[in-house]
Design a protein around this motif. Structure first.
Motif, PDB file in Angstrom:
ATOM      1  N   ASN A  74       0.808  -1.215   0.000  1.00 57.86           N
ATOM      2  CA  ASN A  74       0.000   0.000   0.000  1.00 57.86           C
ATOM      3  C   ASN A  74       0.851   1.280   0.000  1.00 57.86           C
ATOM      4  N   ILE A  75       1.916   1.261  -0.762  1.00 56.30           N
ATOM      5  CA  ILE A  75       2.759   2.443  -0.933  1.00 56.30           C
ATOM      6  C   ILE A  75       2.736   2.775  -2.419  1.00 56.30           C
ATOM      7  N   ARG A  76       2.199   3.931  -2.744  1.00 59.94           N
ATOM      8  CA  ARG A  76       2.018   4.302  -4.140  1.00 59.94           C
ATOM      9  C   ARG A  76       2.814   5.566  -4.471  1.00 59.94           C
ATOM     10  N   ASP A  77       3.255   5.607  -5.696  1.00 59.68           N
ATOM     11  CA  ASP A  77       3.910   6.816  -6.194  1.00 59.68           C
ATOM     12  C   ASP A  77       2.849   7.884  -6.414  1.00 59.68           C
ATOM     13  N   SER A  82       8.720   5.290  -5.160  1.00 62.13           N
ATOM     14  CA  SER A  82       9.316   4.222  -4.346  1.00 62.13           C
ATOM     15  C   SER A  82       9.809   3.106  -5.241  1.00 62.13           C
ATOM     16  N   PHE A  83      10.864   2.450  -4.784  1.00 61.97           N
ATOM     17  CA  PHE A  83      11.461   1.342  -5.502  1.00 61.97           C
ATOM     18  C   PHE A  83      11.575   0.159  -4.539  1.00 61.97           C
ATOM     19  N   TYR A  84      11.352  -1.042  -5.053  1.00 60.34           N
ATOM     20  CA  TYR A  84      11.392  -2.251  -4.227  1.00 60.34           C
ATOM     21  C   TYR A  84      12.619  -3.074  -4.605  1.00 60.34           C
ATOM     22  N   ALA A  85      13.410  -3.433  -3.609  1.00 61.56           N
ATOM     23  CA  ALA A  85      14.588  -4.285  -3.846  1.00 61.56           C
ATOM     24  C   ALA A  85      15.043  -4.871  -2.513  1.00 61.56           C
ATOM     25  N   ASN A  86      15.498  -6.094  -2.557  1.00 61.55           N
ATOM     26  CA  ASN A  86      16.036  -6.765  -1.359  1.00 61.55           C
ATOM     27  C   ASN A  86      15.040  -6.764  -0.197  1.00 61.55           C
ATOM     28  N   SER A  87      13.769  -6.907  -0.508  1.00 56.80           N
ATOM     29  CA  SER A  87      12.698  -6.878   0.505  1.00 56.80           C
ATOM     30  C   SER A  87      12.674  -5.567   1.296  1.00 56.80           C
ATOM     31  N   LYS A  88      13.085  -4.498   0.631  1.00 60.61           N
ATOM     32  CA  LYS A  88      13.064  -3.154   1.217  1.00 60.61           C
ATOM     33  C   LYS A  88      12.398  -2.215   0.223  1.00 60.61           C
ATOM     34  N   ILE A  89      11.898  -1.113   0.730  1.00 62.29           N
ATOM     35  CA  ILE A  89      11.315  -0.085  -0.132  1.00 62.29           C
ATOM     36  C   ILE A  89      12.175   1.166  -0.012  1.00 62.29           C
ATOM     37  N   ASP A 130       7.683  -6.889   5.964  1.00 57.43           N
ATOM     38  CA  ASP A 130       6.705  -7.950   6.230  1.00 57.43           C
ATOM     39  C   ASP A 130       6.483  -8.155   7.725  1.00 57.43           C
ATOM     40  N   LYS A 131       7.236  -7.449   8.538  1.00 60.30           N
ATOM     41  CA  LYS A 131       7.098  -7.576   9.997  1.00 60.30           C
ATOM     42  C   LYS A 131       6.615  -6.256  10.573  1.00 60.30           C
ATOM     43  N   ASN A 132       7.544  -5.433  11.046  1.00 59.99           N
ATOM     44  CA  ASN A 132       7.133  -4.196  11.718  1.00 59.99           C
ATOM     45  C   ASN A 132       7.394  -2.925  10.911  1.00 59.99           C
ATOM     46  N   LYS A 133       7.863  -3.063   9.690  1.00 62.82           N
ATOM     47  CA  LYS A 133       8.027  -1.940   8.769  1.00 62.82           C
ATOM     48  C   LYS A 133       8.838  -0.787   9.374  1.00 62.82           C
ATOM     49  N   ASP A 193      15.637  18.176  -8.877  1.00 56.39           N
ATOM     50  CA  ASP A 193      16.210  17.644  -7.637  1.00 56.39           C
ATOM     51  C   ASP A 193      15.583  16.270  -7.413  1.00 56.39           C
ATOM     52  N   PHE A 194      16.422  15.276  -7.237  1.00 58.71           N
ATOM     53  CA  PHE A 194      15.981  13.906  -6.981  1.00 58.71           C
ATOM     54  C   PHE A 194      16.588  13.507  -5.644  1.00 58.71           C
ATOM     55  N   ALA A 195      15.748  13.208  -4.667  1.00 53.89           N
ATOM     56  CA  ALA A 195      16.234  12.942  -3.317  1.00 53.89           C
ATOM     57  C   ALA A 195      15.934  11.516  -2.885  1.00 53.89           C
ATOM     58  N   PHE A 196      16.942  10.874  -2.362  1.00 50.26           N
ATOM     59  CA  PHE A 196      16.814   9.569  -1.715  1.00 50.26           C
ATOM     60  C   PHE A 196      16.595   9.903  -0.248  1.00 50.26           C
ATOM     61  N   ILE A 197      15.387   9.581   0.276  1.00 56.23           N
ATOM     62  CA  ILE A 197      15.048  10.044   1.625  1.00 56.23           C
ATOM     63  C   ILE A 197      15.059   8.968   2.695  1.00 56.23           C
ATOM     64  N   GLY A 198      14.810   7.720   2.319  1.00 58.72           N
ATOM     65  CA  GLY A 198      14.788   6.693   3.352  1.00 58.72           C
ATOM     66  C   GLY A 198      14.435   5.327   2.817  1.00 58.72           C
ATOM     67  N   ILE A 199      14.409   4.378   3.749  1.00 55.46           N
ATOM     68  CA  ILE A 199      14.169   2.974   3.407  1.00 55.46           C
ATOM     69  C   ILE A 199      13.226   2.366   4.430  1.00 55.46           C
ATOM     70  N   TYR A 200      12.226   1.644   3.918  1.00 55.23           N
ATOM     71  CA  TYR A 200      11.408   0.804   4.782  1.00 55.23           C
ATOM     72  C   TYR A 200      12.064  -0.573   4.811  1.00 55.23           C
ATOM     73  N   LYS A 201      12.464  -1.000   5.990  1.00 55.88           N
ATOM     74  CA  LYS A 201      13.036  -2.330   6.186  1.00 55.88           C
ATOM     75  C   LYS A 201      12.041  -3.175   6.962  1.00 55.88           C
ATOM     76  N   ASN A 202      12.258  -4.469   6.958  1.00 56.70           N
ATOM     77  CA  ASN A 202      11.386  -5.397   7.688  1.00 56.70           C
ATOM     78  C   ASN A 202       9.921  -5.164   7.328  1.00 56.70           C
TER      79      ASN A 202
END
Length: 141
Positions: free
Chosen positions: A61-64, A74-81, A107-110, A96-105
């Motif tokens: 449920n993460i949409r561009d 958002s981009f999906y790779a290595n089970s991360k967003i 499938d668990k606690n995001k 300007d193109f900014a890399f701001i963060g990563i959702y890890k885990n």
């Protein structure tokens, strides 16, 4: 006594600067792209068409989309967003193109990790991955 209180207050203010930064994304890794935003967004769309493995699965449920200031992508790779945004640069022929963060885990606690908040080995590794596998291929468009 007055000097001690002032010294404590100044120390507190300087120390707290590490926790209160200006802007919505103060730690973002911002890249200036030598293309108009619309053209760069087309390049991102083309990249995702050619590499559908980077499309975030709908179950998360993460949409561009566009916000008032940014286009979130958002981009999906290595089970991360990998979370990014674009906006027109001061020079309207650039983006300007900014890399701001990563959702890890996810499938668990995001867990969400802001890029550049901690200057550690994991941060360096994630930026290198982002630049090598996502940014550079988009720039070749």
């Amino acid at each position: 006594m007055k000097k001690i209180i002032i010294l404590i207050f100044i120390t507190f203010c300087l120390y707290s600067c590490n926790y209160f930064n200006a802007g919505s994304y103060p730690y973002a890794e911002v890249y200036t792209i030598n293309k108009k935003e619309s053209s760069f967004l087309n390049d991102i769309d083309q990249f995702k068409k050619e590499h559908p493995e980077f499309i975030v699965p709908t179950k998360y449920n993460i949409r561009d989309g566009k916000n008032s200031h940014w286009n979130f992508i958002s981009f999906y790779a290595n089970s991360k967003i990998y979370c990014t945004w674009t906006r027109e640069a001061v020079d309207s022929t650039k983006t300007d193109f900014a890399f701001i963060g990563i959702y890890k885990n996810i499938d668990k606690n995001k867990d969400y990790i802001e890029i550049n908040k901690n200057d550690d080995e994991e941060n360096t590794r994630e930026k290198k991955f982002f630049e090598t596998k996502i940014l550079n291929p988009i720039l070749k468009k």
